[in-house]
Design a protein around this motif. Structure first.
Motif, PDB file in Angstrom:
ATOM      1  N   HIS A   1      29.224   1.231  45.641  1.00  0.00           N
ATOM      2  CA  HIS A   1      29.082   2.356  46.458  1.00  0.00           C
ATOM      3  C   HIS A   1      30.063   3.815  45.787  1.00  0.00           C
ATOM      4  CE1 HIS A   1      29.107  -1.003  49.804  1.00  0.00           C
ATOM      5  NE2 HIS A   1      28.018  -0.672  49.483  1.00  0.00           N
ATOM      6  N   GLN A  36      32.485   0.932  54.129  1.00  0.00           N
ATOM      7  CA  GLN A  36      32.348  -0.608  53.996  1.00  0.00           C
ATOM      8  C   GLN A  36      32.610  -1.097  55.135  1.00  0.00           C
ATOM      9  OE1 GLN A  36      35.117  -1.182  50.680  1.00  0.00           O
ATOM     10  NE2 GLN A  36      33.759  -0.690  49.061  1.00  0.00           N
ATOM     11  N   ASP A  56      24.538   4.042  48.151  1.00  0.00           N
ATOM     12  CA  ASP A  56      24.457   2.575  48.307  1.00  0.00           C
ATOM     13  C   ASP A  56      23.441   1.912  47.644  1.00  0.00           C
ATOM     14  OD1 ASP A  56      24.967  -0.076  49.359  1.00  0.00           O
ATOM     15  OD2 ASP A  56      25.499   0.874  51.244  1.00  0.00           O
TER      16      ASP A  56
END
Length: 535
Positions: A1, A36, A56
Motif C-alpha cells: 500500500h 489498513q 492498493d
C-alpha cells in the motif's frame, strides 16, 4: 500500500487514539494504518481539507474531502494509461498528455459560468468529485461516503430547537478551536451575514488577536462594510474594511486569467483573490463561513417553486410563448421566469448565463447539459420536497473561486462549517430547525442571537457580490472592447465571431440583461489568451 496526500487533517489525535498509535506518529503512517484498518471508510473519518491517492495492489483510489476545496485531477490517455495530480497545470505538463478543449465542457461553462467536477475544460481529464472516491480501474455504482456510511454519531439528535442550538454551539466551538490551533495572528472574513458573523462571535472568544476582514464597495447597494462594522464593534474585534480600486481589480483580473486552472466567471472571484492576497501577508489563518449554506439547506424562491411544480406541467411551447410576452410587457417582466424556461432546473441556476439555443448558435453544434452535475442532481431529486431539491442543487452548483484564490494567493484558510461532525449534525436536523417561513438558517440565527443582539445584524442581506455591470461598462467598456471585438481566442473556442460581436454591441448599447453572458465571454477570452489554444 502507498498513499500520496496534500492538505490538512484536524482530528489526527483522535485517529491515533482509535488506531492505538503513539501520540507522535507522523501523518503518513497514520493514514496508512487507517487504510489498513478501515479501507475506504477511512475517508469519512478524516476531518480536514485534503486530497489523497491510495495505491492498493493494482487499484488506485483518488479522494478529496467533501468541501472540494483541494483540487484532484485524473488524465486517461488513449492506451488506458492514467496520471493524476492536485494541480491541473502540472498534470497537463506530464509527458504524453494533451491539452484539448472539451466541447461539452465549453457548453457547460457558457451555461453555468464554470465547469464542475467530474468534468473539466479539457478532454480526457476528470476531476474527483468532492466526497466521492474515484477508482482506477473504474468501478460501477460508487456512492458518496456521507453520514450513512460514516461512523455512528456520538450524540442523539436534539429533542427541540433549544437543544439543537446548544449542540450546534458545542460543535462550532470545537471546530473553530481546531482551525485556530497554533495561530498567532488569525483573521475571519465578515460579510455581515449570519454565517460569518457567527464564526466571528465564536472565534472572538477563543483568540484575542482575531481580526475581522470585510470587502467594501463605494456603492451602498453592494457595501456590507457598515453592517460588518456594527458586528465587529459589538464583539470588540479589530475590523478592516478593504476598498480596492479599479486598478486593483483590473490587475486581479489579469492574474486570475493567467493563473486559474480553468475559466471561471464567478463575479466575486476578483475580490476574493485580492482579499486573500491581503490576508496572506498579515494573518496565519483566515476563517470563512463557506459550507453553512450547503449544510443547512435552502428553500428556493416562490416563483421557482411554482415553475418547478406547476408551470413545468404546461405544454412547453405555449408556456414559453406566454413567458416571452410577459418579459416584454411593462409590469409583468418580473413574473416571466415562472413560465419562460426550457427545463425546470434552469430556474435554479445561480447566474444568468447563455441558454441552450444561444450556445448552439455560438458554437454551431447541438448542446446538451444532461452530463452536468447540476442536471444529474436535479434528476435524482426532482420528486423530493422543494427544500431537499434546492439544497441538493446548492451542493451541486459550481463554486471554485475559493479553491483558485487559495491556490493562487497561497493564503491559509479554515472552514469550520466543513468540519466533519458539524456538517453531519446540521444535515441531520429536521427541516423545521433549519428553515421556517421568513427565517432561513433558523438554527444559525438562533445561536447568533445568543452572541449578538438581532438588532445589530438582522435586516436585508445582500450577500457577498460585486458591481459587475459597472466594472464591465467602465472606461468606455474597455474590457468588452478589448476581448470581444476580435481575437484569436474565438478560433480556439470555435465560437461564431459575428454572434460574439453582436452580443458585445448590444451590451455596449445599454442592455444590462447581458451582463453575465458578456462577463462569461470576457473571462473565457482572457483565460484562453494566457493558456494558448488547446486543441
Amino acid at each position: 500500500h502507498s498513499i500520496a496526500f496534500q492538505g490538512e487533517i484536524f482530528n489526527a489525535c483522535d485517529l491515533r487514539r482509535q488506531l492505538d498509535l503513539a501520540a507522535q506518529t507522523p501523518l503518513m503512517p497514520l493514514l496508512l494504518a487507517g487504510w489498513q484498518r478501515w479501507r475506504e471508510r477511512l475517508f469519512a473519518r478524516l476531518d480536514g481539507l485534503f486530497a489523497l491517492a491510495v495505491r492498493d495492489g493494482d487499484d488506485v483510489v483518488l479522494y478529496r474531502d467533501p468541501s472540494g476545496l483541494c483540487g484532484l485531477y485524473r488524465y486517461v490517455d488513449g492506451q488506458g494509461g492514467v496520471a493524476f495530480a492536485t494541480d491541473l497545470d502540472v498534470l497537463l505538463r506530464l509527458p504524453g498528455t494533451q491539452q484539448r478543449l472539451a466541447r461539452r465542457s465549453l457548453h457547460e461553462y457558457l451555461r453555468f459560468l464554470e465547469v464542475t467536477a467530474p468534468n473539466t475544460i479539457f478532454d480526457n481529464v476528470s476531476a474527483a468529485e468532492a466526497g466521492l472516491p474515484l477508482h482506477w480501474p473504474a468501478r460501477d455504482g460508487a456512492v458518496p461516503l456521507g453520514p450513512e456510511t460514516d461512523v455512528d454519531p456520538q450524540e442523539a439528535l436534539p429533542a427541540n430547537l433549544a437543544d439543537a442550538v446548544a449542540m450546534l454551539d458545542g460543535y462550532l466551538q470545537r471546530s473553530v478551536r481546531s482551525r485556530l490551533a497554533g495561530a498567532h495572528h488569525p483573521a475571519a472574513f465578515l460579510s455581515g451575514g449570519v454565517d460569518s458573523a457567527l464564526l466571528c462571535a465564536i472565534a472572538a472568544r477563543q483568540h484575542k488577536e482575531l481580526t475581522a476582514v470585510t470587502v467594501g464597495f463605494n456603492s451602498a447597494a453592494y457595501d456590507e462594510a457598515p453592517a460588518a462594522q456594527r458586528i465587529a464593534l459589538h464583539l470588540g474585534l479589530r475590523h478592516e474594511a478593504l476598498r480596492f480600486s479599479r486598478a486593483d481589480y483590473l490587475d486581479a483580473f489579469e492574474r486570475f486569467s493567467r493563473d486559474a486552472e480553468q475559466p471561471m466567471a464567478d463575479p466575486t472571484s476578483l475580490a476574493t483573490l485580492l482579499v486573500s492576497e491581503h490576508c496572506r501577508d498579515r494573518h496565519d489563518i483566515v476563517l470563512d463561513g463557506t459550507g453553512a449554506d450547503e449544510a443547512v439547506g435552502m428553500l428556493p424562491a416562490r416563483h421557482v417553486r411554482l415553475a418547478v411544480r406547476s408551470a413545468s406541467l404546461l405544454p412547453a411551447g405555449a408556456r414559453r410563448g406566454v413567458g416571452r410576452f410577459m418579459r416584454a410587457a411593462p409590469g409583468l417582466a418580473g413574473f416571466a421566469p415562472i413560465l419562460d424556461f426550457e427545463h425546470p432546473a434552469d430556474t435554479m441556476i445561480r447566474w444568468d448565463g447563455f441558454r441552450r439555443p444561444e450556445i448552439e448558435a455560438l458554437c454551431g453544434e447541438p448542446v446538451s447539459f444532461a452530463h452536468t452535475s447540476f442536471y444529474l442532481t436535479f434528476e435524482r431529486y426532482q420528486d423530493a420536497s422543494p427544500f431537499d431539491l434546492y439544497s441538493a442543487l446548492v451542493d451541486a452548483m459550481p463554486g471554485d473561486r475559493l479553491t483558485q484564490a487559495i491556490r493562487i494567493s497561497g493564503v491559509r484558510m479554515g472552514f469550520p462549517f466543513y468540519d466533519r461532525e458539524t456538517d453531519r449534525f446540521l444535515r441531520a436536523l429536521p427541516i423545521s430547525y433549519r428553515y421556517a417561513p421568513g427565517e432561513p438558517k433558523r438554527v444559525l440565527r438562533a445561536l447568533l442571537t445568543q452572541y449578538v443582539p438581532p438588532e445589530i445584524w438582522s435586516g436585508p442581506k445582500r450577500g457577498f457580490t460585486f458591481p459587475l455591470y459597472d466594472f464591465l461598462a467602465a472606461d468606455n467598456h474597455l474590457l468588452v472592447r478589448r476581448y470581444l471585438d476580435e481575437g484569436t481566442w474565438l478560433s480556439a473556442a470555435a465560437l461564431a465571431q459575428g454572434k460574439v460581436q453582436a452580443y458585445a454591441r448590444q451590451f455596449i448599447a445599454g442592455d444590462r440583461r447581458l451582463t453575465f453572458r458578456i462577463w462569461a465571454l470576457v473571462v473565457l477570452a482572457a483565460w484562453l489568451e494566457h493558456h494558448g489554444s488547446p486543441n
